[in-house]
Design an enzyme around this catalytic site. Structure first.
Site, PDB file in Angstrom:
ATOM      1  N   HIS A   1      49.673  43.306  44.240  1.00 63.91           N
ATOM      2  CA  HIS A   1      50.466  43.822  43.130  1.00 63.91           C
ATOM      3  C   HIS A   1      51.965  43.644  43.389  1.00 63.91           C
ATOM      4  O   HIS A   1      52.726  43.297  42.482  1.00 63.91           O
ATOM      5  CB  HIS A   1      50.178  45.312  42.920  1.00 63.91           C
TER       6      HIS A   1
ATOM      7  N   GLY B   1      47.007  50.774  39.097  1.00 60.70           N
ATOM      8  CA  GLY B   1      47.376  51.583  40.251  1.00 60.70           C
ATOM      9  C   GLY B   1      46.615  51.194  41.493  1.00 60.70           C
ATOM     10  O   GLY B   1      46.067  50.095  41.586  1.00 60.70           O
TER      11      GLY B   1
ATOM     12  N   LYS C   1      43.671  36.032  40.921  1.00 61.95           N
ATOM     13  CA  LYS C   1      42.357  36.482  41.393  1.00 61.95           C
ATOM     14  C   LYS C   1      41.453  36.868  40.232  1.00 61.95           C
ATOM     15  O   LYS C   1      40.267  36.568  40.233  1.00 61.95           O
ATOM     16  CB  LYS C   1      42.488  37.665  42.357  1.00 61.95           C
TER      17      LYS C   1
END
Length: 259
Positions: free
Chosen positions: A10, A4, A124
């Site tokens: 994302h 989240g 990442k």
């Protein structure tokens, strides 16, 4: 799979998934198994409504699976877990012992629950990516793991949900991580030693609010140290530091002339 507090990094994963599959599932779950006793589980940002709005805006998400902890772990912490092994005991694993056992355990559970053909992860978190790929290979899981390059702010800072913790002066100071990687990449023509030295010089000039943890050149698949005396085809420059109270990581793939 996400915890989240979604950002454009994302969403890049979501859009890549939509290019690869007919249906896209996003999981949102803050996994308690991967947080140590002194880490930020309680204060980790939880923004489910905003996350759902961001995912809806992409127009490509078919399902969001956002279970509660007692749904994922109905009997409390599981008695049987995945062990990350030696690859989970280096780099981030030194500072966060057991972290990757928690990561791999929840990733395996979510893979079983959602049964994807393809699972998309960001570059990442390179150690996490390498470990997930290793788990999929070693345990013969029927899923393809696809990596998406790191998404950055215009000034070079790698996007991370933890960036929200940074005060303005800390955020400015954090740019030294991406600058160190850029300096190392620019020195590739002179070999691995020069890559490390150039990156280290930038890191040495960091604001005192930045406390470096490691700067290493490793094989991105095995996480073993890259040979110092000769360029290798697959080399990753990885850096980690604490900026104020926030731990940040970043990495770059180094391309050597002639590779």
């Amino acid at each position: 799979m996400t915890m989240g507090a979604l950002h454009d990094g994302h969403l890049a994963l979501v859009r890549r998934a939509a290019q690869l599959a007919d249906e896209v599932v996003v999981t949102i779950f803050v996994n308690p198994l991967q947080f140590g006793p002194q880490e930020d589980l309680d204060r980790y940002p939880r923004t489910l409504q905003a996350d759902l709005e961001r995912l809806t805006s992409t127009g490509v998400v078919d399902l969001v699976f956002a279970p509660a902890a007692d749904e994922v772990y109905p009997e409390g912490e599981p008695r049987v877990r995945v062990q990350a092994g030696p690859m989970g005991q280096v780099l981030e694993g030194v500072v966060r012992p057991g972290h990757f056992d928690g990561v791999l355990t929840v990733v395996l559970k979510l893979l079983h629950l959602t049964r994807p053909d393809v699972a998309v992860f960001g570059q990442k978190d390179a150690q996490q990516l390498a470990l997930i790929r290793r788990m999929v290979a070693d345990l013969d899981l029927d899923v393809e793991i696809v990596a998406v390059p790191t998404v950055r702010e215009p000034d070079g800072l790698a996007l991370s949900s933890r960036n929200a913790y940074l005060a303005p002066h800390e955020r400015e100071a954090a740019l030294v991580l991406s600058r160190a990687l850029q300096a190392g990449s620019a020195a590739a023509a002179d070999g691995p030693d020069a890559v490390l030295a150039a990156a280290q010089r930038v890191l040495d000039g960091a604001d005192p609010v930045v406390v470096p943890d490691y700067l290493v050149l490793v094989d991105p698949t095995t996480l073993e140290p890259a040979p110092a005396d000769q360029p290798t085809r697959a080399t990753m420059l990885a850096v980690a530091a604490r900026v104020g109270a926030t731990r940040l990581i970043d990495n770059a793939v180094i391309d050597y002339p002639g590779d």
